[in-house]
Scaffold this motif. Structure first.
Motif, PDB file in Angstrom:
ATOM      1  N   LEU A  53       0.824  -1.189   0.160  1.00  0.00           N
ATOM      2  CA  LEU A  53       0.219   0.192   0.102  1.00  0.00           C
ATOM      3  C   LEU A  53       0.825   1.213  -0.009  1.00  0.00           C
ATOM      4  CD1 LEU A  53      -2.807  -1.027   2.599  1.00  0.00           C
ATOM      5  CD2 LEU A  53      -2.689  -1.583   0.355  1.00  0.00           C
ATOM      6  N   TYR A  70      -9.294   5.115  -3.170  1.00  0.00           N
ATOM      7  CA  TYR A  70      -8.517   3.576  -3.667  1.00  0.00           C
ATOM      8  C   TYR A  70      -8.086   3.580  -5.097  1.00  0.00           C
ATOM      9  CZ  TYR A  70     -10.258   2.485   1.220  1.00  0.00           C
ATOM     10  OH  TYR A  70     -10.185   2.348   2.671  1.00  0.00           O
ATOM     11  N   ILE A  98      -2.880   0.844  -4.197  1.00  0.00           N
ATOM     12  CA  ILE A  98      -2.801  -0.553  -4.011  1.00  0.00           C
ATOM     13  C   ILE A  98      -1.968  -1.295  -5.092  1.00  0.00           C
ATOM     14  CG2 ILE A  98      -4.164  -2.679  -3.751  1.00  0.00           C
ATOM     15  CD1 ILE A  98      -6.812  -1.116  -3.243  1.00  0.00           C
ATOM     16  N   VAL A 138      -7.279  -4.469   3.144  1.00  0.00           N
ATOM     17  CA  VAL A 138      -6.881  -3.276   2.846  1.00  0.00           C
ATOM     18  C   VAL A 138      -7.918  -1.990   3.549  1.00  0.00           C
ATOM     19  CG1 VAL A 138      -6.636  -1.416   1.069  1.00  0.00           C
ATOM     20  CG2 VAL A 138      -5.964  -3.698   0.532  1.00  0.00           C
TER      21      VAL A 138
END
Length: 286
Positions: A53, A70, A98, A138
């Motif tokens: 991350l 995200y 990500i 996450v």
């Protein structure tokens, strides 16, 4: 040996540049971005697979609940997006890229994780497992460690990442409020990502944005097309047919009031990335 590897790397970069594909070189994060954001990296493991991350929150704003962006392809897109931000405000999102512990901007694992199963194709098909990683690992990690507004969460991705964004939107709509699919690989599985049932949604997302480079929609206008090798042209031709991004946006708009299609003028698959990232920050911060 090092010289030979460097030459091979340059040739790979040149091929991707001429084909309109994103470069595998990870950009450096500029000094301006380092002053505006507090940035961290965290490695996570899920089902024996390694992920990384890339997280940026506006400097000094750790206690202010923020919207969250995200972003898939964190290796390549995280440094690009923080470099594009010119100033921060209360609406600047917490940015969560990500990615993977890899020196490549777009590692091959993304094909495995971002695509749906297709008969006769064992290269991908891991979209549901990757979705489970996001919701089981996450999102809980971000919610436990950062001040965030859970009512303002955006998922965005480009190319295969755009395909995965559509997958989550159609199959797990409530996971995010806003979806931005840039140059989505709808050709994967000849449009298998689009549900056959109507209505498409049992729960209406707050907003949907689909973007595309002008030269993706009209490849004959792309001046770089004359430089493409025959095998690359053949691959591009094979990816034609089926529903287009523009047509998909029209269908979605029948159910989602806030659905937009954006065509980036003079851009191809790779050069449209900065424009998509600017739009993603804007959407996430609304």
């Amino acid at each position: 040996m090092v010289k030979r590897l460097w030459t091979l790397f340059l040739l790979l970069w040149l091929c991707r540049f001429l084909s309109g594909q994103p470069s595998q070189v990870i950009p450096e994060i500029g000094e301006s971005a380092r002053q505006m954001f507090d940035m961290e990296q965290h490695d996570l493991t899920y089902n024996g697979r390694e992920y990384r991350l890339y997280i940026a929150q506006p400097a000094g704003g750790g206690q202010t609940p923020r919207p969250v962006l995200y972003m898939l392809d964190g290796n390549g897109h995280f440094p690009r997006v923080v470099n594009l931000v010119e100033e921060v405000s209360d609406n600047t999102p917490l940015i969560v890229g990500i990615g993977y512990p890899s020196p490549m901007a777009y590692p091959k694992e993304r094909t495995r994780d971002y695509t749906v199963p297709v008969e006769g194709n064992d290269e991908g098909g891991g979209a549901e497992d990757f979705y489970r990683f996001i919701v089981d690992k996450v999102k809980p990690f971000i919610e436990a460690n950062y001040a965030m507004d859970t009512t303002r969460q955006t998922l965005c991705g480009h190319s295969h990442g755009g395909l995965f964004t559509l997958y989550v939107m159609f199959n797990h709509t409530r996971s995010f409020q806003h979806y931005l699919a840039a140059s989505p690989s709808i050709w994967w599985g000849e449009g298998a990502i689009v549900p056959e049932h109507r209505p498409l949604f049992s729960h209406i997302p707050h907003s949907v944005t689909i973007t595309l480079g002008e030269y993706e929609e009209n490849p004959g206008l792309d001046p770089s097309r004359k430089n493409l090798a025959p095998e690359i042209l053949r691959k591009k031709e094979q990816r034609k047919g089926g529903i287009s991004s523009r047509e998909l946006a029209v269908i979605i708009a029948e159910e989602v009031p806030d659905c937009r299609f954006i065509l980036f003028e003079g851009k191809n698959h790779g050069s449209s990335i900065p424009e998509f990232l600017k739009e993603a920050v804007r959407v996430a911060g609304e």
